[in-house]
Design an enzyme around this catalytic site. Structure first.
Site, short mmCIF file in Angstrom:
data_model
loop_
_atom_site.label_atom_id
_atom_site.label_comp_id
_atom_site.label_asym_id
_atom_site.label_seq_id
_atom_site.Cartn_x
_atom_site.Cartn_y
_atom_site.Cartn_z
CG ASN A 10 55.75 4.19 46.50
OD1 ASN A 10 56.14 3.33 45.71
ND2 ASN A 10 54.75 3.99 47.32
CD GLU A 19 51.09 -6.90 44.98
OE1 GLU A 19 50.23 -6.21 45.57
OE2 GLU A 19 51.07 -8.14 45.01
CB CYS A 49 51.06 0.96 48.14
SG CYS A 49 52.30 -0.10 48.87
P1 NAP Z 1 52.86 4.64 37.92
O1 NAP Z 1 52.74 6.00 37.38
O2 NAP Z 1 51.85 3.63 37.53
O3 NAP Z 1 54.33 4.15 37.53
C1 NAP Z 1 54.84 2.91 37.95
C2 NAP Z 1 55.87 2.42 36.94
O4 NAP Z 1 55.18 2.09 35.72
C3 NAP Z 1 56.91 3.47 36.57
O5 NAP Z 1 58.15 2.82 36.38
C4 NAP Z 1 56.37 4.02 35.26
O6 NAP Z 1 57.36 4.58 34.44
C5 NAP Z 1 55.81 2.76 34.64
N1 NAP Z 1 54.83 2.98 33.57
C6 NAP Z 1 54.05 4.06 33.35
N2 NAP Z 1 53.28 3.88 32.24
C7 NAP Z 1 53.60 2.66 31.74
C8 NAP Z 1 53.17 1.91 30.60
N3 NAP Z 1 52.25 2.38 29.75
N4 NAP Z 1 53.69 0.69 30.38
C9 NAP Z 1 54.62 0.19 31.23
N5 NAP Z 1 55.08 0.86 32.32
C10 NAP Z 1 54.57 2.07 32.58
O7 NAP Z 1 52.87 4.65 39.51
P2 NAP Z 1 53.70 5.61 40.48
O8 NAP Z 1 53.04 6.93 40.51
O9 NAP Z 1 55.15 5.53 40.13
O10 NAP Z 1 53.53 4.87 41.88
C11 NAP Z 1 52.52 5.17 42.79
C12 NAP Z 1 51.46 4.10 42.78
O11 NAP Z 1 52.07 2.84 43.09
C13 NAP Z 1 50.39 4.29 43.83
O12 NAP Z 1 49.14 4.02 43.28
C14 NAP Z 1 50.74 3.25 44.89
O13 NAP Z 1 49.65 2.83 45.69
C15 NAP Z 1 51.29 2.15 44.06
N6 NAP Z 1 52.13 1.25 44.85
C16 NAP Z 1 51.66 0.00 45.13
C17 NAP Z 1 52.41 -0.88 45.91
C18 NAP Z 1 51.90 -2.26 46.22
O14 NAP Z 1 52.71 -3.13 46.51
N7 NAP Z 1 50.59 -2.50 46.17
C19 NAP Z 1 53.65 -0.46 46.38
C20 NAP Z 1 54.10 0.82 46.08
C21 NAP Z 1 53.34 1.67 45.30
P3 NAP Z 1 57.75 6.14 34.43
O15 NAP Z 1 57.12 6.78 35.61
O16 NAP Z 1 59.21 6.13 34.49
O17 NAP Z 1 57.25 6.70 33.14
#
Ligand code: NAP
Length: 498
Positions: A155, A253, A287
Protein backbone atom coordinates in the site's frame (compact mmCIF):
# COMPACT_ATOMS: atom_id res chain seq x y z
CA UNK A 1 2.58 3.57 -21.12
CA UNK A 2 4.24 1.45 -18.41
CA UNK A 3 6.64 0.09 -21.00
CA UNK A 4 7.69 3.52 -22.20
CA UNK A 5 8.48 4.49 -18.59
CA UNK A 6 10.01 1.21 -17.44
CA UNK A 7 11.87 0.06 -20.56
CA UNK A 8 11.80 -3.56 -19.42
CA UNK A 9 9.27 -6.35 -19.31
CA UNK A 10 11.11 -8.32 -16.66
CA UNK A 11 12.39 -7.13 -13.27
CA UNK A 12 15.43 -8.82 -11.74
CA UNK A 13 16.80 -9.20 -8.24
CA UNK A 14 19.50 -6.72 -7.22
CA UNK A 15 22.18 -8.68 -5.37
CA UNK A 16 25.76 -7.63 -4.69
CA UNK A 17 25.41 -4.71 -7.10
CA UNK A 18 24.30 -6.96 -9.99
CA UNK A 19 20.94 -7.51 -11.64
CA UNK A 20 20.32 -11.23 -11.27
CA UNK A 21 17.79 -13.27 -13.26
CA UNK A 22 15.61 -15.95 -11.67
CA UNK A 23 13.83 -18.95 -13.16
CA UNK A 24 10.30 -18.15 -12.11
CA UNK A 25 8.29 -14.97 -12.32
CA UNK A 26 4.74 -13.65 -12.05
CA UNK A 27 2.81 -10.96 -13.85
CA UNK A 28 2.29 -7.60 -12.11
CA UNK A 29 -1.14 -6.24 -12.93
CA UNK A 30 -2.36 -2.65 -12.94
CA UNK A 31 -5.36 -2.72 -10.55
CA UNK A 32 -7.01 0.11 -12.50
CA UNK A 33 -7.39 -1.80 -15.77
CA UNK A 34 -6.10 -5.36 -15.42
CA UNK A 35 -3.19 -4.84 -17.83
CA UNK A 36 0.10 -6.60 -17.18
CA UNK A 37 2.78 -4.00 -16.48
CA UNK A 38 5.88 -6.14 -15.95
CA UNK A 39 6.99 -9.52 -14.60
CA UNK A 40 8.39 -9.91 -11.10
CA UNK A 41 10.83 -12.66 -10.05
CA UNK A 42 9.61 -15.35 -7.68
CA UNK A 43 12.87 -16.20 -5.91
CA UNK A 44 13.58 -18.81 -3.29
CA UNK A 45 15.83 -19.14 -0.25
CA UNK A 46 18.88 -19.60 -2.51
CA UNK A 47 18.64 -15.94 -3.58
CA UNK A 48 18.27 -14.87 0.05
CA UNK A 49 21.41 -16.83 1.00
CA UNK A 50 23.43 -15.27 -1.83
CA UNK A 51 22.20 -11.79 -0.90
CA UNK A 52 23.07 -12.30 2.77
CA UNK A 53 26.61 -13.44 1.93
CA UNK A 54 27.11 -10.32 -0.21
CA UNK A 55 25.57 -8.11 2.47
CA UNK A 56 27.78 -9.53 5.23
CA UNK A 57 30.90 -8.77 3.26
CA UNK A 58 29.75 -5.30 2.19
CA UNK A 59 28.56 -4.33 5.66
CA UNK A 60 31.96 -4.80 7.26
CA UNK A 61 33.43 -2.12 4.99
CA UNK A 62 30.36 0.10 4.95
CA UNK A 63 30.35 0.31 8.76
CA UNK A 64 33.89 1.76 8.61
CA UNK A 65 32.94 4.53 6.17
CA UNK A 66 32.44 7.69 8.28
CA UNK A 67 28.72 8.31 8.73
CA UNK A 68 28.81 11.79 7.09
CA UNK A 69 30.21 10.09 3.97
CA UNK A 70 27.54 7.40 4.11
CA UNK A 71 25.04 10.25 4.25
CA UNK A 72 26.41 11.72 1.01
CA UNK A 73 24.91 8.76 -0.84
CA UNK A 74 21.50 9.48 0.67
CA UNK A 75 21.76 13.13 -0.37
CA UNK A 76 22.36 11.99 -3.95
CA UNK A 77 19.49 9.51 -3.71
CA UNK A 78 17.15 12.27 -2.47
CA UNK A 79 18.23 14.55 -5.30
CA UNK A 80 17.73 11.84 -7.93
CA UNK A 81 14.31 10.94 -6.53
CA UNK A 82 13.42 14.62 -6.78
CA UNK A 83 14.49 14.76 -10.43
CA UNK A 84 12.54 11.56 -11.21
CA UNK A 85 9.53 12.38 -9.03
CA UNK A 86 6.94 12.56 -11.80
CA UNK A 87 8.09 9.35 -13.47
CA UNK A 88 8.21 7.49 -10.15
CA UNK A 89 4.74 8.79 -9.25
CA UNK A 90 3.24 7.58 -12.52
CA UNK A 91 4.76 4.14 -12.11
CA UNK A 92 3.56 4.03 -8.51
CA UNK A 93 0.02 4.82 -9.63
CA UNK A 94 0.22 2.03 -12.22
CA UNK A 95 1.38 -0.66 -9.82
CA UNK A 96 -0.64 0.38 -6.75
CA UNK A 97 -3.66 2.25 -8.12
CA UNK A 98 -3.58 5.30 -5.84
CA UNK A 99 -4.40 8.54 -7.65
CA UNK A 100 -1.48 10.51 -9.05
CA UNK A 101 -1.74 13.33 -6.52
CA UNK A 102 -1.34 10.82 -3.69
CA UNK A 103 1.45 9.00 -5.51
CA UNK A 104 3.35 12.28 -5.78
CA UNK A 105 2.83 12.77 -2.06
CA UNK A 106 4.21 9.31 -1.33
CA UNK A 107 7.31 9.86 -3.48
CA UNK A 108 7.81 13.21 -1.75
CA UNK A 109 7.77 11.40 1.58
CA UNK A 110 10.69 9.29 0.36
CA UNK A 111 12.57 12.40 -0.80
CA UNK A 112 12.01 14.05 2.59
CA UNK A 113 13.25 10.91 4.33
CA UNK A 114 16.44 10.86 2.24
CA UNK A 115 17.36 14.42 3.18
CA UNK A 116 16.33 13.96 6.81
CA UNK A 117 18.32 10.74 7.27
CA UNK A 118 21.29 12.24 5.41
CA UNK A 119 21.34 14.82 8.22
CA UNK A 120 21.59 11.96 10.72
CA UNK A 121 24.97 11.14 9.18
CA UNK A 122 26.28 14.16 11.09
CA UNK A 123 24.33 13.37 14.26
CA UNK A 124 23.69 9.73 15.20
CA UNK A 125 23.95 11.17 18.70
CA UNK A 126 25.02 9.14 21.70
CA UNK A 127 25.52 10.53 25.19
CA UNK A 128 28.43 11.47 27.37
CA UNK A 129 27.63 11.34 31.04
CA UNK A 130 29.55 11.77 34.31
CA UNK A 131 31.11 8.59 35.69
CA UNK A 132 30.59 7.73 39.33
CA UNK A 133 34.34 7.32 39.97
CA UNK A 134 37.14 9.91 39.63
CA UNK A 135 39.30 9.96 36.51
CA UNK A 136 36.83 7.93 34.55
CA UNK A 137 34.94 8.81 31.36
CA UNK A 138 31.72 7.27 30.17
CA UNK A 139 29.69 7.49 27.02
CA UNK A 140 27.12 5.62 24.94
CA UNK A 141 27.33 5.22 21.17
CA UNK A 142 25.19 3.75 18.42
CA UNK A 143 26.64 0.92 16.32
CA UNK A 144 25.12 -0.81 13.29
CA UNK A 145 23.50 -4.17 13.89
CA UNK A 146 24.92 -5.82 10.74
CA UNK A 147 22.68 -7.28 8.05
CA UNK A 148 19.03 -6.23 8.40
CA UNK A 149 15.92 -7.50 6.63
CA UNK A 150 13.07 -5.25 5.61
CA UNK A 151 9.69 -6.58 4.47
CA UNK A 152 7.24 -4.06 3.05
CA UNK A 153 3.56 -4.01 2.01
CA UNK A 154 1.93 -3.00 -1.27
CA UNK A 155 0.00 0.00 0.00
CA UNK A 156 3.05 2.32 0.30
CA UNK A 157 5.59 0.68 -2.03
CA UNK A 158 8.23 3.41 -1.74
CA UNK A 159 7.61 5.53 1.37
CA UNK A 160 7.70 2.67 3.86
CA UNK A 161 10.83 1.25 2.27
CA UNK A 162 12.57 4.61 2.70
CA UNK A 163 11.47 4.82 6.37
CA UNK A 164 13.33 1.56 6.93
CA UNK A 165 16.23 1.36 4.47
CA UNK A 166 17.48 4.96 4.80
CA UNK A 167 18.07 4.88 8.59
CA UNK A 168 19.51 1.36 8.26
CA UNK A 169 21.97 2.45 5.57
CA UNK A 170 23.07 5.72 7.18
CA UNK A 171 23.68 3.82 10.43
CA UNK A 172 26.13 1.47 8.67
CA UNK A 173 24.02 -1.65 8.08
CA UNK A 174 23.55 -3.66 4.90
CA UNK A 175 19.96 -4.31 3.81
CA UNK A 176 18.05 -7.22 2.31
CA UNK A 177 14.71 -5.88 1.09
CA UNK A 178 11.72 -7.99 0.13
CA UNK A 179 9.06 -5.76 -1.42
CA UNK A 180 5.44 -6.91 -1.74
CA UNK A 181 5.08 -9.07 -4.86
CA UNK A 182 2.02 -7.02 -5.79
CA UNK A 183 4.06 -3.78 -6.14
CA UNK A 184 7.70 -4.45 -7.11
CA UNK A 185 8.43 -1.50 -9.40
CA UNK A 186 9.31 1.07 -6.76
CA UNK A 187 11.95 -1.31 -5.37
CA UNK A 188 13.46 -1.69 -8.82
CA UNK A 189 13.53 2.07 -9.32
CA UNK A 190 14.99 2.78 -5.87
CA UNK A 191 17.69 0.14 -6.28
CA UNK A 192 18.63 1.69 -9.64
CA UNK A 193 18.88 5.09 -7.98
CA UNK A 194 21.13 3.71 -5.23
CA UNK A 195 23.28 2.02 -7.86
CA UNK A 196 23.67 5.27 -9.81
CA UNK A 197 24.28 7.23 -6.61
CA UNK A 198 27.33 5.07 -5.96
CA UNK A 199 26.23 2.94 -3.02
CA UNK A 200 28.88 0.21 -2.66
CA UNK A 201 27.72 -3.14 -4.00
CA UNK A 202 26.06 -5.44 -1.51
CA UNK A 203 24.91 -2.67 0.87
CA UNK A 204 21.37 -2.76 -0.57
CA UNK A 205 19.99 -6.00 -1.99
CA UNK A 206 16.48 -6.46 -3.35
CA UNK A 207 15.15 -10.01 -3.39
CA UNK A 208 11.72 -10.44 -4.94
CA UNK A 209 9.43 -13.31 -4.08
CA UNK A 210 6.53 -14.46 -1.97
CA UNK A 211 6.40 -13.90 1.76
CA UNK A 212 6.04 -17.63 2.29
CA UNK A 213 9.37 -18.29 0.55
CA UNK A 214 11.65 -15.23 0.45
CA UNK A 215 10.11 -13.57 3.54
CA UNK A 216 10.26 -16.79 5.49
CA UNK A 217 13.88 -17.43 4.47
CA UNK A 218 14.82 -13.93 5.66
CA UNK A 219 13.06 -14.32 8.98
CA UNK A 220 14.83 -17.61 9.59
CA UNK A 221 18.30 -16.65 8.37
CA UNK A 222 20.83 -16.66 11.22
CA UNK A 223 22.83 -13.77 9.78
CA UNK A 224 19.91 -11.37 9.42
CA UNK A 225 19.87 -9.82 12.87
CA UNK A 226 16.85 -7.53 12.54
CA UNK A 227 13.55 -7.87 10.75
CA UNK A 228 11.64 -4.65 10.17
CA UNK A 229 8.16 -5.52 8.95
CA UNK A 230 5.11 -3.53 7.89
CA UNK A 231 1.95 -5.36 6.90
CA UNK A 232 -1.02 -7.22 8.28
CA UNK A 233 -1.44 -8.43 11.84
CA UNK A 234 -1.61 -12.09 10.87
CA UNK A 235 1.73 -11.95 9.08
CA UNK A 236 3.27 -9.76 11.78
CA UNK A 237 2.29 -12.16 14.56
CA UNK A 238 3.73 -15.08 12.64
CA UNK A 239 7.00 -13.23 12.00
CA UNK A 240 7.22 -12.10 15.63
CA UNK A 241 6.84 -15.63 16.93
CA UNK A 242 9.48 -16.96 14.52
CA UNK A 243 11.87 -14.15 15.49
CA UNK A 244 11.09 -14.73 19.16
CA UNK A 245 12.31 -18.32 18.93
CA UNK A 246 15.62 -17.04 17.55
CA UNK A 247 15.91 -14.02 19.90
CA UNK A 248 15.94 -11.90 16.77
CA UNK A 249 15.08 -8.21 17.02
CA UNK A 250 11.82 -7.49 15.21
CA UNK A 251 10.01 -4.24 14.52
CA UNK A 252 6.35 -4.52 13.55
CA UNK A 253 4.01 -1.89 12.08
CA UNK A 254 0.60 -3.39 11.41
CA UNK A 255 -3.07 -2.59 11.11
CA UNK A 256 -5.34 0.14 12.40
CA UNK A 257 -9.00 0.93 13.09
CA UNK A 258 -8.59 4.66 13.14
CA UNK A 259 -11.31 7.08 14.17
CA UNK A 260 -12.22 10.70 13.58
CA UNK A 261 -14.09 12.18 16.55
CA UNK A 262 -16.48 15.03 15.72
CA UNK A 263 -17.64 17.00 18.76
CA UNK A 264 -20.73 19.21 18.99
CA UNK A 265 -18.54 22.36 18.82
CA UNK A 266 -16.59 21.25 15.72
CA UNK A 267 -16.23 23.20 12.49
CA UNK A 268 -18.38 20.74 10.53
CA UNK A 269 -17.23 21.78 7.06
CA UNK A 270 -13.63 21.18 8.10
CA UNK A 271 -14.54 17.87 9.72
CA UNK A 272 -16.27 16.68 6.55
CA UNK A 273 -13.22 17.55 4.44
CA UNK A 274 -10.95 15.71 6.89
CA UNK A 275 -13.19 12.63 6.95
CA UNK A 276 -13.59 12.38 3.19
CA UNK A 277 -9.84 12.74 2.63
CA UNK A 278 -8.72 10.26 5.28
CA UNK A 279 -11.49 7.68 4.77
CA UNK A 280 -11.75 7.53 0.99
CA UNK A 281 -8.26 8.70 -0.06
CA UNK A 282 -6.18 5.74 -1.33
CA UNK A 283 -9.59 3.98 -1.41
CA UNK A 284 -9.28 3.51 2.35
CA UNK A 285 -6.19 1.33 1.88
CA UNK A 286 -3.95 3.20 4.29
CA UNK A 287 -2.99 1.82 7.67
CA UNK A 288 -4.03 5.25 9.02
CA UNK A 289 -7.27 5.49 7.01
CA UNK A 290 -10.29 6.71 8.98
CA UNK A 291 -12.68 3.80 9.15
CA UNK A 292 -14.72 5.01 12.12
CA UNK A 293 -16.38 8.36 12.69
CA UNK A 294 -17.38 8.92 16.30
CA UNK A 295 -19.86 11.77 16.32
CA UNK A 296 -21.64 13.70 19.06
CA UNK A 297 -25.37 12.96 18.72
CA UNK A 298 -26.25 16.67 18.54
CA UNK A 299 -24.43 17.09 15.20
CA UNK A 300 -24.88 13.58 13.81
CA UNK A 301 -27.62 14.38 11.32
CA UNK A 302 -25.93 17.50 10.00
CA UNK A 303 -22.65 15.65 9.59
CA UNK A 304 -24.33 12.77 7.74
CA UNK A 305 -26.08 15.15 5.35
CA UNK A 306 -22.85 16.92 4.47
CA UNK A 307 -20.92 13.67 4.10
CA UNK A 308 -23.51 12.35 1.67
CA UNK A 309 -23.20 15.48 -0.47
CA UNK A 310 -19.41 15.11 -0.62
CA UNK A 311 -19.50 11.35 -1.28
CA UNK A 312 -21.72 12.02 -4.27
CA UNK A 313 -19.03 14.31 -5.72
CA UNK A 314 -16.21 11.73 -5.53
CA UNK A 315 -14.97 10.69 -8.95
CA UNK A 316 -13.74 7.11 -9.10
CA UNK A 317 -11.45 5.56 -11.70
CA UNK A 318 -7.91 5.14 -12.99
CA UNK A 319 -5.57 7.23 -10.84
CA UNK A 320 -3.60 8.40 -13.88
CA UNK A 321 -6.62 10.46 -14.91
CA UNK A 322 -6.26 13.49 -12.68
CA UNK A 323 -10.02 14.05 -12.71
CA UNK A 324 -10.37 10.99 -10.47
CA UNK A 325 -10.20 11.36 -6.70
CA UNK A 326 -10.52 7.70 -5.71
CA UNK A 327 -8.61 4.88 -7.39
CA UNK A 328 -9.11 1.10 -7.49
CA UNK A 329 -8.75 -1.57 -4.82
CA UNK A 330 -5.45 -3.44 -5.08
CA UNK A 331 -6.86 -6.82 -6.18
CA UNK A 332 -9.83 -9.17 -6.27
CA UNK A 333 -9.13 -10.53 -2.78
CA UNK A 334 -9.16 -7.00 -1.38
CA UNK A 335 -12.44 -6.27 -3.14
CA UNK A 336 -14.03 -9.45 -1.82
CA UNK A 337 -12.94 -8.66 1.73
CA UNK A 338 -14.61 -5.23 1.53
CA UNK A 339 -17.76 -6.79 0.07
CA UNK A 340 -17.80 -9.35 2.88
CA UNK A 341 -17.64 -6.60 5.51
CA UNK A 342 -20.46 -4.62 3.95
CA UNK A 343 -22.57 -7.77 4.19
CA UNK A 344 -21.52 -8.21 7.82
CA UNK A 345 -22.46 -4.58 8.51
CA UNK A 346 -25.96 -5.14 7.09
CA UNK A 347 -26.42 -8.31 9.13
CA UNK A 348 -25.27 -6.52 12.28
CA UNK A 349 -28.05 -3.96 11.79
CA UNK A 350 -26.04 -0.87 10.78
CA UNK A 351 -27.77 1.43 8.26
CA UNK A 352 -25.93 1.71 4.98
CA UNK A 353 -26.68 5.17 3.58
CA UNK A 354 -24.08 5.31 0.77
CA UNK A 355 -22.24 2.85 -1.46
CA UNK A 356 -21.90 -0.78 -0.45
CA UNK A 357 -21.38 -2.22 -3.92
CA UNK A 358 -18.71 -3.20 -6.42
CA UNK A 359 -18.46 -0.92 -9.46
CA UNK A 360 -18.39 -3.34 -12.38
CA UNK A 361 -19.93 -1.64 -15.36
CA UNK A 362 -18.20 -0.24 -18.44
CA UNK A 363 -14.49 0.54 -17.89
CA UNK A 364 -14.79 -0.37 -14.21
CA UNK A 365 -15.09 -4.01 -15.23
CA UNK A 366 -11.40 -4.12 -16.18
CA UNK A 367 -10.24 -3.13 -12.68
CA UNK A 368 -11.32 -3.51 -9.04
CA UNK A 369 -13.50 -0.67 -7.83
CA UNK A 370 -15.72 -0.25 -4.78
CA UNK A 371 -18.16 2.58 -4.17
CA UNK A 372 -17.35 4.82 -1.16
CA UNK A 373 -19.53 3.45 1.61
CA UNK A 374 -21.08 4.97 4.72
CA UNK A 375 -22.67 2.95 7.50
CA UNK A 376 -24.44 4.87 10.24
CA UNK A 377 -26.02 4.04 13.62
CA UNK A 378 -23.20 1.60 14.28
CA UNK A 379 -22.44 0.44 17.79
CA UNK A 380 -18.85 0.30 19.03
CA UNK A 381 -18.86 -3.48 19.37
CA UNK A 382 -20.00 -4.34 15.82
CA UNK A 383 -17.39 -6.12 13.72
CA UNK A 384 -17.45 -3.26 11.21
CA UNK A 385 -16.51 -0.94 14.12
CA UNK A 386 -13.74 -3.23 15.38
CA UNK A 387 -11.99 -4.96 12.47
CA UNK A 388 -9.73 -3.55 9.77
CA UNK A 389 -11.64 -3.55 6.46
CA UNK A 390 -8.95 -1.81 4.35
CA UNK A 391 -11.35 -0.21 1.92
CA UNK A 392 -13.50 2.89 1.45
CA UNK A 393 -15.93 2.12 4.27
CA UNK A 394 -16.88 4.32 7.24
CA UNK A 395 -18.69 3.10 10.35
CA UNK A 396 -20.35 6.11 11.97
CA UNK A 397 -20.90 5.71 15.73
CA UNK A 398 -23.04 8.25 17.64
CA UNK A 399 -22.01 9.16 21.22
CA UNK A 400 -23.43 11.41 23.94
CA UNK A 401 -20.27 13.03 25.34
CA UNK A 402 -16.58 13.78 24.94
CA UNK A 403 -15.71 11.13 27.55
CA UNK A 404 -17.72 8.49 25.69
CA UNK A 405 -16.01 9.46 22.41
CA UNK A 406 -12.57 8.86 23.94
CA UNK A 407 -13.70 5.53 25.39
CA UNK A 408 -15.11 4.36 22.05
CA UNK A 409 -11.95 5.45 20.23
CA UNK A 410 -9.81 3.44 22.64
CA UNK A 411 -12.11 0.41 22.67
CA UNK A 412 -10.42 -1.42 19.77
CA UNK A 413 -7.43 -3.73 19.68
CA UNK A 414 -5.47 -1.34 17.40
CA UNK A 415 -3.78 1.95 18.32
CA UNK A 416 -2.38 3.64 15.24
CA UNK A 417 -4.01 7.00 14.53
CA UNK A 418 -6.89 9.10 15.86
CA UNK A 419 -8.27 12.55 15.27
CA UNK A 420 -10.61 15.00 16.96
CA UNK A 421 -12.48 17.97 15.57
CA UNK A 422 -13.32 20.45 18.34
CA UNK A 423 -12.82 24.14 19.05
CA UNK A 424 -12.55 23.69 22.83
CA UNK A 425 -8.93 24.06 24.04
CA UNK A 426 -9.54 21.97 27.15
CA UNK A 427 -10.90 19.09 25.07
CA UNK A 428 -7.93 19.34 22.70
CA UNK A 429 -5.41 18.90 25.51
CA UNK A 430 -7.38 16.14 27.21
CA UNK A 431 -7.80 14.31 23.91
CA UNK A 432 -4.10 14.38 22.95
CA UNK A 433 -3.38 12.94 26.40
CA UNK A 434 -6.13 10.31 26.52
CA UNK A 435 -6.37 9.00 22.94
CA UNK A 436 -4.50 5.70 23.07
CA UNK A 437 -2.86 5.82 19.64
CA UNK A 438 0.69 6.45 18.42
CA UNK A 439 -0.50 9.39 16.29
CA UNK A 440 -3.11 12.02 17.22
CA UNK A 441 -4.42 14.77 14.95
CA UNK A 442 -6.39 17.79 16.11
CA UNK A 443 -8.71 19.41 13.57
CA UNK A 444 -7.32 17.24 10.76
CA UNK A 445 -8.14 13.73 9.51
CA UNK A 446 -6.28 10.57 10.58
CA UNK A 447 -3.68 10.68 7.78
CA UNK A 448 -0.81 13.03 7.02
CA UNK A 449 2.25 11.92 9.00
CA UNK A 450 5.48 13.86 8.54
CA UNK A 451 8.71 11.88 8.30
CA UNK A 452 10.67 13.58 11.07
CA UNK A 453 8.19 12.41 13.70
CA UNK A 454 7.88 8.82 14.93
CA UNK A 455 5.35 6.71 13.02
CA UNK A 456 3.68 3.73 14.62
CA UNK A 457 1.02 2.61 17.01
CA UNK A 458 0.14 1.29 20.42
CA UNK A 459 -1.55 -2.01 21.38
CA UNK A 460 -2.14 -4.47 18.49
CA UNK A 461 -0.73 -2.11 15.85
CA UNK A 462 2.86 -2.87 16.70
CA UNK A 463 5.40 -3.99 19.24
CA UNK A 464 6.65 -0.68 20.55
CA UNK A 465 9.04 0.32 17.77
CA UNK A 466 8.62 3.27 15.45
CA UNK A 467 9.32 3.86 11.76
CA UNK A 468 10.60 7.27 10.58
CA UNK A 469 11.69 10.03 12.92
CA UNK A 470 14.96 9.77 14.80
CA UNK A 471 13.34 6.83 16.63
CA UNK A 472 13.76 4.70 13.49
CA UNK A 473 17.48 4.56 14.27
CA UNK A 474 16.75 2.53 17.40
CA UNK A 475 15.61 -0.39 15.26
CA UNK A 476 18.81 -0.47 13.24
CA UNK A 477 21.43 0.28 15.89
CA UNK A 478 22.83 -1.33 19.00
CA UNK A 479 23.74 0.86 21.95
CA UNK A 480 27.21 0.38 23.35
CA UNK A 481 28.30 1.78 26.73
CA UNK A 482 31.99 2.66 26.85
CA UNK A 483 33.94 3.32 30.07
CA UNK A 484 37.47 4.75 29.93
CA UNK A 485 39.30 4.65 33.26
CA UNK A 486 42.31 6.98 33.26
CA UNK A 487 43.06 6.74 36.98
CA UNK A 488 45.80 4.18 36.50
CA UNK A 489 44.34 1.86 39.14
CA UNK A 490 41.49 -0.62 39.39
CA UNK A 491 38.37 1.25 40.44
CA UNK A 492 35.41 -0.97 41.25
CA UNK A 493 32.00 0.43 40.34
CA UNK A 494 29.49 0.65 43.22
CA UNK A 495 32.21 -0.47 45.69
CA UNK A 496 35.03 2.09 45.58
CA UNK A 497 32.64 5.02 45.56
CA UNK A 498 32.86 5.86 49.28
P1 NAP B 1 0.79 -8.62 4.31
O1 NAP B 1 -0.04 -9.54 3.51
O2 NAP B 1 1.04 -8.95 5.73
O3 NAP B 1 2.16 -8.46 3.50
C1 NAP B 1 3.17 -7.59 3.92
C2 NAP B 1 4.52 -8.12 3.45
O4 NAP B 1 4.81 -9.33 4.18
C3 NAP B 1 4.55 -8.50 1.97
O5 NAP B 1 5.82 -8.17 1.45
C4 NAP B 1 4.34 -10.01 2.01
O6 NAP B 1 4.85 -10.67 0.89
C5 NAP B 1 5.13 -10.36 3.25
N1 NAP B 1 4.80 -11.66 3.85
C6 NAP B 1 3.65 -12.37 3.74
N2 NAP B 1 3.75 -13.55 4.43
C7 NAP B 1 4.99 -13.58 4.97
C8 NAP B 1 5.70 -14.53 5.78
N3 NAP B 1 5.15 -15.68 6.17
N4 NAP B 1 6.96 -14.25 6.17
C9 NAP B 1 7.54 -13.08 5.80
N5 NAP B 1 6.93 -12.15 5.02
C10 NAP B 1 5.66 -12.38 4.62
O7 NAP B 1 0.17 -7.15 4.31
P2 NAP B 1 -0.37 -6.32 3.07
O8 NAP B 1 -1.71 -6.84 2.71
O9 NAP B 1 0.68 -6.25 2.01
O10 NAP B 1 -0.49 -4.86 3.69
C11 NAP B 1 -1.66 -4.36 4.27
C12 NAP B 1 -1.53 -4.33 5.77
O11 NAP B 1 -0.39 -3.53 6.13
C13 NAP B 1 -2.70 -3.69 6.47
O12 NAP B 1 -3.05 -4.44 7.59
C14 NAP B 1 -2.17 -2.32 6.88
O13 NAP B 1 -2.83 -1.74 7.99
C15 NAP B 1 -0.75 -2.64 7.17
N6 NAP B 1 0.09 -1.44 7.12
C16 NAP B 1 0.57 -0.94 8.30
C17 NAP B 1 1.35 0.22 8.30
C18 NAP B 1 1.90 0.77 9.59
O14 NAP B 1 2.89 1.50 9.54
N7 NAP B 1 1.31 0.47 10.74
C19 NAP B 1 1.61 0.86 7.09
C20 NAP B 1 1.09 0.32 5.91
C21 NAP B 1 0.34 -0.83 5.94
P3 NAP B 1 3.98 -11.02 -0.42
O15 NAP B 1 2.70 -10.28 -0.34
O16 NAP B 1 4.84 -10.60 -1.52
O17 NAP B 1 3.79 -12.50 -0.41
Amino acid sequence: MAQSLLKTEQLNNFIDGKWVETNESAAVVNPANGETIVNVPLSDDGSVNTAVEAAKKAQKEWALVPAPQRAEVLLKVGQMMKERKERLSQLLTMENGKVLEEARGEVQEGIDMAFYMAGEGRRLFGHTTPAELPNKFSMSQRFPVGVVGIITPWNFPIAIATWKSFPAIVAGNAVIWKPATETPIMAYELAKIFEEAGLPKGVLNVVYGKGSSVGDAMVNHDDIRVISFTGSNDTGRHIASECGKQLKKVSLEMGGKNAVIVMDDADLDLAVEGIIWSAYGTSGQRCTAASRVIVHEDVKERLEERLLVEIEKLTIGDGLDEANKVGPIINKAGLEKIQKYTQIGREEGASMIAGGYVLDEGDYRKGHYFAPTLFTDCTPDMRISQEEIFGPVISLIPVKSFEEAIEVNNGVTFGLSSSIFTTDANRIFKAQRDLDTGIVYVNAGTTGAEIHLPFGGTKGTGNGHRDSGVQALDVFTEWKAVYVDYSGKLQRAQIDTE
